[in-house]
Design a protein around this motif. Structure first.
Motif, PDB file in Angstrom:
ATOM      1  N   ARG A  58      71.345  41.131  50.081  1.00 36.37           N
ATOM      2  CA  ARG A  58      70.887  42.668  50.614  1.00 36.37           C
ATOM      3  C   ARG A  58      71.949  43.603  49.992  1.00 36.37           C
ATOM      4  O   ARG A  58      72.939  43.115  49.973  1.00 36.37           O
ATOM      5  CB  ARG A  58      70.811  42.192  51.910  1.00 36.37           C
ATOM      6  N   ALA A  59      71.575  44.591  49.730  1.00 37.84           N
ATOM      7  CA  ALA A  59      72.393  45.817  49.229  1.00 37.84           C
ATOM      8  C   ALA A  59      71.886  47.083  50.045  1.00 37.84           C
ATOM      9  O   ALA A  59      70.650  47.250  49.911  1.00 37.84           O
ATOM     10  CB  ALA A  59      72.593  45.879  47.553  1.00 37.84           C
ATOM     11  N   GLU A 100      62.060  37.810  44.425  1.00 40.78           N
ATOM     12  CA  GLU A 100      61.462  39.136  44.760  1.00 40.78           C
ATOM     13  C   GLU A 100      62.148  40.015  45.362  1.00 40.78           C
ATOM     14  O   GLU A 100      63.037  39.664  46.229  1.00 40.78           O
ATOM     15  CB  GLU A 100      60.325  38.627  45.876  1.00 40.78           C
ATOM     16  N   ILE A 101      62.294  41.157  44.694  1.00 44.98           N
ATOM     17  CA  ILE A 101      63.151  42.130  45.226  1.00 44.98           C
ATOM     18  C   ILE A 101      62.523  43.305  45.924  1.00 44.98           C
ATOM     19  O   ILE A 101      61.841  44.120  45.110  1.00 44.98           O
ATOM     20  CB  ILE A 101      64.104  42.813  43.992  1.00 44.98           C
ATOM     21  N   SER A 102      62.730  43.510  47.117  1.00 48.40           N
ATOM     22  CA  SER A 102      61.989  44.519  47.656  1.00 48.40           C
ATOM     23  C   SER A 102      63.012  45.789  47.813  1.00 48.40           C
ATOM     24  O   SER A 102      64.152  45.631  47.929  1.00 48.40           O
ATOM     25  CB  SER A 102      61.743  44.258  49.429  1.00 48.40           C
ATOM     26  N   ALA A 103      62.338  46.796  47.723  1.00 44.10           N
ATOM     27  CA  ALA A 103      63.296  48.131  47.902  1.00 44.10           C
ATOM     28  C   ALA A 103      62.452  49.290  48.921  1.00 44.10           C
ATOM     29  O   ALA A 103      61.247  49.379  48.691  1.00 44.10           O
ATOM     30  CB  ALA A 103      63.332  48.875  46.464  1.00 44.10           C
ATOM     31  N   GLU A 149      67.400  50.604  50.337  1.00 46.63           N
ATOM     32  CA  GLU A 149      67.996  49.193  50.771  1.00 46.63           C
ATOM     33  C   GLU A 149      67.225  48.202  49.812  1.00 46.63           C
ATOM     34  O   GLU A 149      66.066  48.417  49.599  1.00 46.63           O
ATOM     35  CB  GLU A 149      67.482  48.916  52.192  1.00 46.63           C
ATOM     36  N   PHE A 150      67.971  47.278  49.281  1.00 45.31           N
ATOM     37  CA  PHE A 150      67.276  46.179  48.496  1.00 45.31           C
ATOM     38  C   PHE A 150      67.380  44.967  49.248  1.00 45.31           C
ATOM     39  O   PHE A 150      68.543  44.509  49.669  1.00 45.31           O
ATOM     40  CB  PHE A 150      67.849  46.230  47.064  1.00 45.31           C
ATOM     41  N   GLU A 151      66.407  44.039  49.173  1.00 42.40           N
ATOM     42  CA  GLU A 151      66.562  42.705  49.649  1.00 42.40           C
ATOM     43  C   GLU A 151      65.891  41.739  48.490  1.00 42.40           C
ATOM     44  O   GLU A 151      64.890  41.998  47.971  1.00 42.40           O
ATOM     45  CB  GLU A 151      65.580  42.569  51.041  1.00 42.40           C
ATOM     46  N   VAL A 152      66.670  40.588  48.319  1.00 47.16           N
ATOM     47  CA  VAL A 152      66.230  39.484  47.417  1.00 47.16           C
ATOM     48  C   VAL A 152      65.817  38.398  47.981  1.00 47.16           C
ATOM     49  O   VAL A 152      66.761  37.999  48.923  1.00 47.16           O
ATOM     50  CB  VAL A 152      67.339  39.527  46.187  1.00 47.16           C
TER      51      VAL A 152
END
Length: 166
Positions: A116-117, A86-89, A102-105
């Motif tokens: 995290r990016a 699941e990639i949150s943005a 910001e992205f969190e996988v």
């Protein structure tokens, strides 16, 4: 897919995108190859705007294109073939010509943070590829979705909040 969840860092994300790791995305160690995480973030970025009613084709037809100009990544734990991620943005800030994401996988099965990016995208004219001001049409759509007023094209910080620039 749009919904709320609380990330490991305590921030609330209102968007996430699910994907299954394909065999071709793994390396000799059996883990997702590090370069693929930026692709995952890019897929989530495109889906984020689509969920806001702006497909890539819609953005181009409105004279808006975005190019990635910087990214900082943190690799937290490995993901493997056939694992659901699941990639949150979320948008951290909107500047004069840029939008910071910001992205969190997360691994879907055990909710562990995998990656995290933070990425910066610059608005460009789709024909000339010259840098342009982030169009006014984007700011209210993103603000409404994020629940944060990104009020000024000269301000990377959400109105009334602490600075969160990338």
């Amino acid at each position: 897919m749009v919904f709320r969840h609380h990330s490991q860092v305590g921030s609330e994300c209102r968007f996430s995108y699910r994907l299954r790791v394909r065999f071709a995305e793994t390396d000799a160690q059996g883990f997702v190859f590090n370069g693929n995480y930026l692709t995952y973030c890019d897929v989530a970025w495109t889906a984020y705007f689509r969920a806001l009613g702006l497909s890539y084709a819609d953005m181009i037809s409105r004279g808006i294109d975005m190019v990635l100009v910087g990214a900082v990544q943190e690799f937290k734990s490995p993901a493997v073939f056939d694992e659901m991620l699941e990639i949150s943005a979320r948008v951290l800030g909107i500047g004069t010509t840029s939008i910071n994401f910001e992205f969190e996988v997360y691994a879907e099965d055990d909710r562990r943070l995998v990656h995290r990016a933070r990425s910066t995208y610059v608005a460009v004219d789709p024909v000339t590829k010259s840098k342009i001001t982030v169009p006014d049409v984007l700011r209210p759509v993103i603000s409404t979705h994020e629940g944060i007023a990104f009020s000024s094209s000269r301000n990377l910080e959400p109105s009334g909040g602490a600075g969160t620039t990338a």
